[in-house]
Scaffold this motif. Structure first.
Motif, PDB file in Angstrom:
ATOM      1  N   LEU A  23      30.200  -1.801  22.058  1.00 51.77           N
ATOM      2  CA  LEU A  23      28.840  -1.677  22.582  1.00 51.77           C
ATOM      3  C   LEU A  23      28.867  -1.263  24.052  1.00 51.77           C
ATOM      4  CD1 LEU A  23      27.191  -4.840  20.967  1.00 51.77           C
ATOM      5  CD2 LEU A  23      27.186  -2.487  20.131  1.00 51.77           C
ATOM      6  N   MET A  24      29.761  -1.867  24.807  1.00 56.32           N
ATOM      7  CA  MET A  24      29.861  -1.502  26.214  1.00 56.32           C
ATOM      8  C   MET A  24      30.328  -0.057  26.375  1.00 56.32           C
ATOM      9  SD  MET A  24      28.597  -4.012  27.708  1.00 56.32           S
ATOM     10  CE  MET A  24      28.813  -3.315  29.348  1.00 56.32           C
ATOM     11  N   ALA A  25      31.174   0.420  25.469  1.00 51.90           N
ATOM     12  CA  ALA A  25      31.589   1.824  25.530  1.00 51.90           C
ATOM     13  C   ALA A  25      30.378   2.738  25.373  1.00 51.90           C
ATOM     14  CB  ALA A  25      32.622   2.111  24.443  1.00 51.90           C
ATOM     15  N   GLY A  26      29.455   2.366  24.480  1.00 52.65           N
ATOM     16  CA  GLY A  26      28.239   3.158  24.329  1.00 52.65           C
ATOM     17  C   GLY A  26      27.400   3.163  25.591  1.00 52.65           C
ATOM     18  N   HIS A  27      27.196   1.973  26.179  1.00 58.79           N
ATOM     19  CA  HIS A  27      26.417   1.894  27.418  1.00 58.79           C
ATOM     20  C   HIS A  27      27.100   2.646  28.554  1.00 58.79           C
ATOM     21  CE1 HIS A  27      23.239  -0.782  26.125  1.00 58.79           C
ATOM     22  NE2 HIS A  27      24.104  -1.609  25.593  1.00 58.79           N
ATOM     23  N   HIS A  28      28.415   2.493  28.691  1.00 60.30           N
ATOM     24  CA  HIS A  28      29.130   3.181  29.766  1.00 60.30           C
ATOM     25  C   HIS A  28      29.065   4.692  29.589  1.00 60.30           C
ATOM     26  CE1 HIS A  28      31.751  -0.634  30.589  1.00 60.30           C
ATOM     27  NE2 HIS A  28      30.571  -0.692  31.150  1.00 60.30           N
ATOM     28  N   THR A  29      29.088   5.152  28.350  1.00 60.12           N
ATOM     29  CA  THR A  29      28.970   6.590  28.110  1.00 60.12           C
ATOM     30  C   THR A  29      27.612   7.102  28.553  1.00 60.12           C
ATOM     31  OG1 THR A  29      30.476   6.451  26.220  1.00 60.12           O
ATOM     32  CG2 THR A  29      29.079   8.398  26.369  1.00 60.12           C
ATOM     33  N   SER A  77      20.329  10.264  20.567  1.00 56.07           N
ATOM     34  CA  SER A  77      21.077   9.878  19.366  1.00 56.07           C
ATOM     35  C   SER A  77      22.029   8.727  19.655  1.00 56.07           C
ATOM     36  CB  SER A  77      21.858  11.075  18.825  1.00 56.07           C
ATOM     37  OG  SER A  77      20.983  12.110  18.421  1.00 56.07           O
ATOM     38  N   LEU A  78      22.725   8.786  20.783  1.00 60.95           N
ATOM     39  CA  LEU A  78      23.636   7.701  21.136  1.00 60.95           C
ATOM     40  C   LEU A  78      22.867   6.425  21.435  1.00 60.95           C
ATOM     41  CD1 LEU A  78      26.394   6.559  21.731  1.00 60.95           C
ATOM     42  CD2 LEU A  78      26.288   7.575  24.012  1.00 60.95           C
ATOM     43  N   HIS A  79      21.728   6.564  22.100  1.00 62.03           N
ATOM     44  CA  HIS A  79      20.913   5.375  22.400  1.00 62.03           C
ATOM     45  C   HIS A  79      20.483   4.678  21.113  1.00 62.03           C
ATOM     46  CE1 HIS A  79      18.239   2.792  24.660  1.00 62.03           C
ATOM     47  NE2 HIS A  79      17.247   3.142  23.879  1.00 62.03           N
ATOM     48  N   ARG A  80      20.067   5.451  20.115  1.00 62.15           N
ATOM     49  CA  ARG A  80      19.676   4.851  18.837  1.00 62.15           C
ATOM     50  C   ARG A  80      20.882   4.207  18.155  1.00 62.15           C
ATOM     51  NH1 ARG A  80      19.148   6.122  13.323  1.00 62.15           N
ATOM     52  NH2 ARG A  80      17.316   5.125  12.379  1.00 62.15           N
ATOM     53  N   SER A  81      22.040   4.841  18.243  1.00 66.71           N
ATOM     54  CA  SER A  81      23.237   4.254  17.647  1.00 66.71           C
ATOM     55  C   SER A  81      23.586   2.923  18.309  1.00 66.71           C
ATOM     56  CB  SER A  81      24.415   5.224  17.776  1.00 66.71           C
ATOM     57  OG  SER A  81      24.174   6.412  17.053  1.00 66.71           O
ATOM     58  N   VAL A  82      23.407   2.845  19.620  1.00 62.90           N
ATOM     59  CA  VAL A  82      23.672   1.593  20.327  1.00 62.90           C
ATOM     60  C   VAL A  82      22.722   0.505  19.852  1.00 62.90           C
ATOM     61  CG1 VAL A  82      23.581   0.472  22.584  1.00 62.90           C
ATOM     62  CG2 VAL A  82      24.691   2.690  22.359  1.00 62.90           C
ATOM     63  N   ILE A  83      21.442   0.848  19.681  1.00 59.48           N
ATOM     64  CA  ILE A  83      20.449  -0.137  19.229  1.00 59.48           C
ATOM     65  C   ILE A  83      20.814  -0.667  17.840  1.00 59.48           C
ATOM     66  CG2 ILE A  83      18.050  -0.404  18.488  1.00 59.48           C
ATOM     67  CD1 ILE A  83      17.255   1.473  20.740  1.00 59.48           C
ATOM     68  N   LEU A  84      21.147   0.230  16.914  1.00 59.36           N
ATOM     69  CA  LEU A  84      21.517  -0.198  15.562  1.00 59.36           C
ATOM     70  C   LEU A  84      22.782  -1.051  15.582  1.00 59.36           C
ATOM     71  CD1 LEU A  84      20.817   3.065  13.513  1.00 59.36           C
ATOM     72  CD2 LEU A  84      19.435   0.986  13.600  1.00 59.36           C
ATOM     73  N   ALA A  85      23.744  -0.664  16.410  1.00 61.87           N
ATOM     74  CA  ALA A  85      24.979  -1.436  16.486  1.00 61.87           C
ATOM     75  C   ALA A  85      24.726  -2.820  17.072  1.00 61.87           C
ATOM     76  CB  ALA A  85      26.013  -0.683  17.318  1.00 61.87           C
ATOM     77  N   GLU A  86      23.871  -2.915  18.078  1.00 61.58           N
ATOM     78  CA  GLU A  86      23.577  -4.216  18.690  1.00 61.58           C
ATOM     79  C   GLU A  86      22.887  -5.148  17.701  1.00 61.58           C
ATOM     80  OE1 GLU A  86      23.120  -3.232  23.454  1.00 61.58           O
ATOM     81  OE2 GLU A  86      21.374  -3.017  22.156  1.00 61.58           O
ATOM     82  N   SER A  87      21.937  -4.630  16.918  1.00 57.58           N
ATOM     83  CA  SER A  87      21.244  -5.480  15.946  1.00 57.58           C
ATOM     84  C   SER A  87      22.200  -5.906  14.830  1.00 57.58           C
ATOM     85  CB  SER A  87      20.026  -4.752  15.374  1.00 57.58           C
ATOM     86  OG  SER A  87      20.403  -3.556  14.708  1.00 57.58           O
ATOM     87  N   ALA A  88      23.067  -4.985  14.382  1.00 56.07           N
ATOM     88  CA  ALA A  88      24.036  -5.346  13.347  1.00 56.07           C
ATOM     89  C   ALA A  88      25.026  -6.381  13.873  1.00 56.07           C
ATOM     90  CB  ALA A  88      24.776  -4.099  12.866  1.00 56.07           C
ATOM     91  N   TYR A  89      25.429  -6.239  15.120  1.00 58.51           N
ATOM     92  CA  TYR A  89      26.372  -7.196  15.713  1.00 58.51           C
ATOM     93  C   TYR A  89      25.737  -8.578  15.829  1.00 58.51           C
ATOM     94  CZ  TYR A  89      29.500  -9.310  19.176  1.00 58.51           C
ATOM     95  OH  TYR A  89      30.356 -10.147  19.842  1.00 58.51           O
TER      96      TYR A  89
END
Length: 717
Positions: A613-619, A574-586
């Protein structure tokens, strides 16, 4: 005033657009004249010209000429399919509209495949639109395909052979440079005085910045769904993390620690081997295995469960240092695995651990399916853009078919080219386009009145005008582009049928109709573009991250394994998908100008989106690393402190999430200032093993990310 003058006289912009203009003009004029005057096949002439304009002028395929030629060559079969479908569905308005809806959505949604797919989509849309209008003549399909094929083949040759541009450094070269910077830092940390110089830090920051997507040309960004692109992106992220972790060790240790020194030397060797591998050298497997062994030794020195009042009598400061060095080793190992995967694919020699590198053995169509499924929802900006443009094109086709709009093709072309991702930008574009079209229509009317039916005048003017239009239009903006293109299409159609000055009137009417349709759907379909979606995606990202932080901290405190056989902790997907959506929106948000009173102004962001975004990856990375077995047992005091620290960090994540969420209770709230100096981070419980300090270091890095979110300034780590 100086900005206006700079735009007019900027030589680099005109040189770049001039190269493209020469290629498109040569190809379009050659195909048009050969078929129109040499072979007397006007249908083939029209399709040869518009194929070159569609894929060479309207499309913005990133990269050098040879890279664009490769993309265009792969697009030829799809172009045939689009022309065939468009020809047969155009006979009836309802079938043409349904086809426009399906094909328009599919082509626009193909942008999930990366910058090249996104750049090719508008040209392919035009190739489908062209046969969707009169004459409804399936019998002319042969000429249409011949003209399309000729135009595309000539364009492929021109892109590959005419006016070649210098190629910027490939992403592999950038990653290799960053790996070499990491190698130098690691070697300096492994030798007296065990510290980094200011020059080392600056070189590391510069190398890391060079890997940020914002600083990488579109053609070189590893943004596709394939194994190689994913592995390259993973390599860049791991290398940037490695540089950041090495900078954190750069304060000096005072004296040698043989186990730590061995790890840092192995890190340096692996970084050097990774750089060579990225530049077509041998696999870094030997260096990877050496680092695995050195890391295991250091881990054995300081690992272990709580035994009474101390952990093997090792000082807390030493345990902190060991935890930090092991983080460096983990980042280096991830870099080595990802680089070997990027270069060798399924033939990679470095052992691939599960979890992080799930894509290593996944079939290519399944990787595409993962990407498509991840964006198949209303929270994805790719999905929103595809819905918006598909509905607008369908409405334009219905209007053109029901009202028998003269040259309805131009109305659809206006809809395609003038619809933007935000309502403000769409209105601004429409105003400029209508002004330019009006000026172009007046010039067209005068030209047609003076030249009359003498096609020789139009034949002489066409290539010259194409060269001007495709050189000046991209530099001067949409108003100039529309005005110049208005004259261009008049010069083309004046050679296909007897012209009158009414052609300019029809052109203006069509652009007005097409732009109004685009504006209507700009109002109805997500008028704020990526602004709200970025806030939604980041808020969801931080909520998911908070859940993982609490679960990971609690599991580490209990000494229980929370990593299932799949290699991913709970909530990882779920977090991985959220990171992907956030990266494309950014990525889309960065391309949307902020407007005040109709003028674009650069304003400093109130939120450092890169930090979120980095917070998501670091998590993701930290949770997976901490809960890999074996997991040490914490004493009761250390367990209580760690669980409390995890809850406090998660609470701060939820505070920031609530402030960013546009659908929350405080949608316009500013991001709260986060104090990163938690007492738990400095605590040294007597019953804490190294795992405790590794977990605290992870939580502290997440807190650092949170403090940056509201600053509006990113350091690029």
């Amino acid at each position: 005033m100086r900005d206006v003058v700079a735009r007019w006289v900027c030589p680099a912009a005109y040189v770049a657009s001039g190269r493209r203009a020469v290629r498109v003009s040569v190809v379009a004029a050659t195909g048009f004249y050969v078929f129109r005057y040499g072979l007397d096949r006007p249908v083939a002439a029209t399709y040869a010209l518009f194929a070159a304009i569609a894929l060479g002028g309207l499309s913005r395929i990133p990269g050098t000429g040879r890279q664009r030629a490769a993309v265009l060559l792969r697009a030829v079969p799809l172009s045939w399919v689009l022309v065939v479908i468009g020809t047969y569905l155009s006979v009836r308005t309802w079938s043409a509209a349904v086809g426009m809806l399906v094909v328009g959505f599919a082509l626009a949604f193909s942008a999930v495949g990366g910058p090249r797919a996104a750049g090719t989509a508008p040209g392919l849309q035009l190739l489908y639109i062209l046969p969707s209008f009169p004459p409804y003549d399936p019998a002319s399909l042969g000429d249409r395909l011949v003209g399309t094929s000729t135009g595309l083949v000539l364009l492929v040759a021109a892109e590959a052979l005419l006016l070649a541009e210098p190629r910027p450094p490939a992403y592999e070269e950038r990653a290799a440079g960053a790996a070499r910077a990491a190698e130098r830092c690691a070697r300096h940390l492994a030798a007296p005085p065990y510290a980094l110089t200011g020059a080392d830090r600056a070189a590391g920051r510069e190398a890391g910045q060079a890997l940020r997507p914002l600083h990488v040309p579109e053609a070189e960004r590893p943004a596709g769904p394939g194994r190689r692109e994913r592995a390259l992106a993973h390599t860049g992220l791991a290398t940037r993390t490695l540089l950041s972790r090495l900078a954190g060790l750069g304060t000096g240790r005072g004296e040698a620690d043989p186990a730590v020194t061995a790890v840092l030397r192995a890190v340096a060797d692996l970084a050097e081997a990774t750089a060579g591998s990225l530049l077509s050298g041998p696999s870094p497997r030997a260096s990877y295995e050496a680092l695995v062994a050195a890391r295991a030794h250091l881990s054995a020195v300081s690992a272990g469960p709580y035994r009474g009042s101390a952990v093997r009598n090792i000082a807390p400061a030493v345990l902190r240092g060991h935890a930090a060095v092991l983080e460096v080793a983990d980042a280096a190992l991830a870099m080595g695995v990802a680089a070997d995967l990027a270069v060798r694919g399924r033939r990679a020699e470095v052992p691939v651990p599960p979890g992080r590198f799930w894509y290593a053995t996944t079939w290519a169509p399944l990787l595409w399916w993962h990407r498509i499924r991840g964006h198949a929802g209303r929270r994805s900006v790719f999905f929103q853009n595809a819905v918006r443009i598909a509905l607008a094109l369908t409405a334009a086709r219905l209007v053109a078919g029901v009202d028998t709009l003269p040259h309805g093709f131009w109305a659809m072309l206006a809809t395609l080219t003038l619809t933007r991702t935000t309502l403000d930008e769409t209105w601004h574009t429409i105003r400029l386009a209508l002004t330019g079209t009006l000026a172009g229509a007046l010039l067209t009317a005068g030209t047609l009145t003076l030249a009359g039916t003498d096609t020789r005048v139009y034949a002489v003017l066409l290539p010259v005008w194409m060269l001007i239009a495709f050189t000046v239009g991209p530099v001067r903006g949409v108003g100039w582009a529309q005005g110049l293109f208005t004259v261009l299409v008049a010069l083309v159609f004046a050679q296909l049928a007897p012209p009158t000055w009414h052609l300019a009137e029809v052109r203006l009417l069509d652009v007005l109709v097409g732009s109004m349709i685009g504006a209507v759907f700009g109002v109805l379909a997500w008028p704020r573009g990526a602004h709200d979606e970025l806030r939604y995606a980041v808020a969801e990202l931080l909520r998911r991250a908070a859940e993982i932080v609490v679960a990971t901290s609690a599991s580490a405190a209990r000494g229980t394994e929370a990593v299932p056989s799949s290699g991913a902790p709970a909530g990882h997907r779920s977090l991985h998908r959220s990171v992907i959506l956030a990266e494309s929106a950014y990525a889309q948000y960065q391309s949307e100008p902020v407007r005040f009173g109709g003028r674009a102004r650069a304003v400093p962001p109130a939120v450092d989106w890169q930090a979120t975004l980095m917070a998501g990856h670091h998590t993701l990375w930290g949770a997976q690393r901490l809960l890999e077995p074996p997991i040490a047992e914490l004493g009761p005091v250390a367990a209580e402190v760690l669980a409390g620290a995890g809850e406090r960090v998660a609470g701060r994540m939820l505070l920031v999430s609530a402030a960013l969420d546009p659908g929350g209770d405080t949608p316009n709230a500013s991001v709260p200032a986060i104090d990163g100096s938690f007492a738990e981070f400095a605590a040294e419980p007597p019953d804490a093993p190294r795992l405790y300090y590794a977990a605290v270091s992870w939580l502290e890095s997440l807190t650092t990310d949170l403090t940056r979110i509201g600053s509006g300034v990113s350091d690029g780590t």
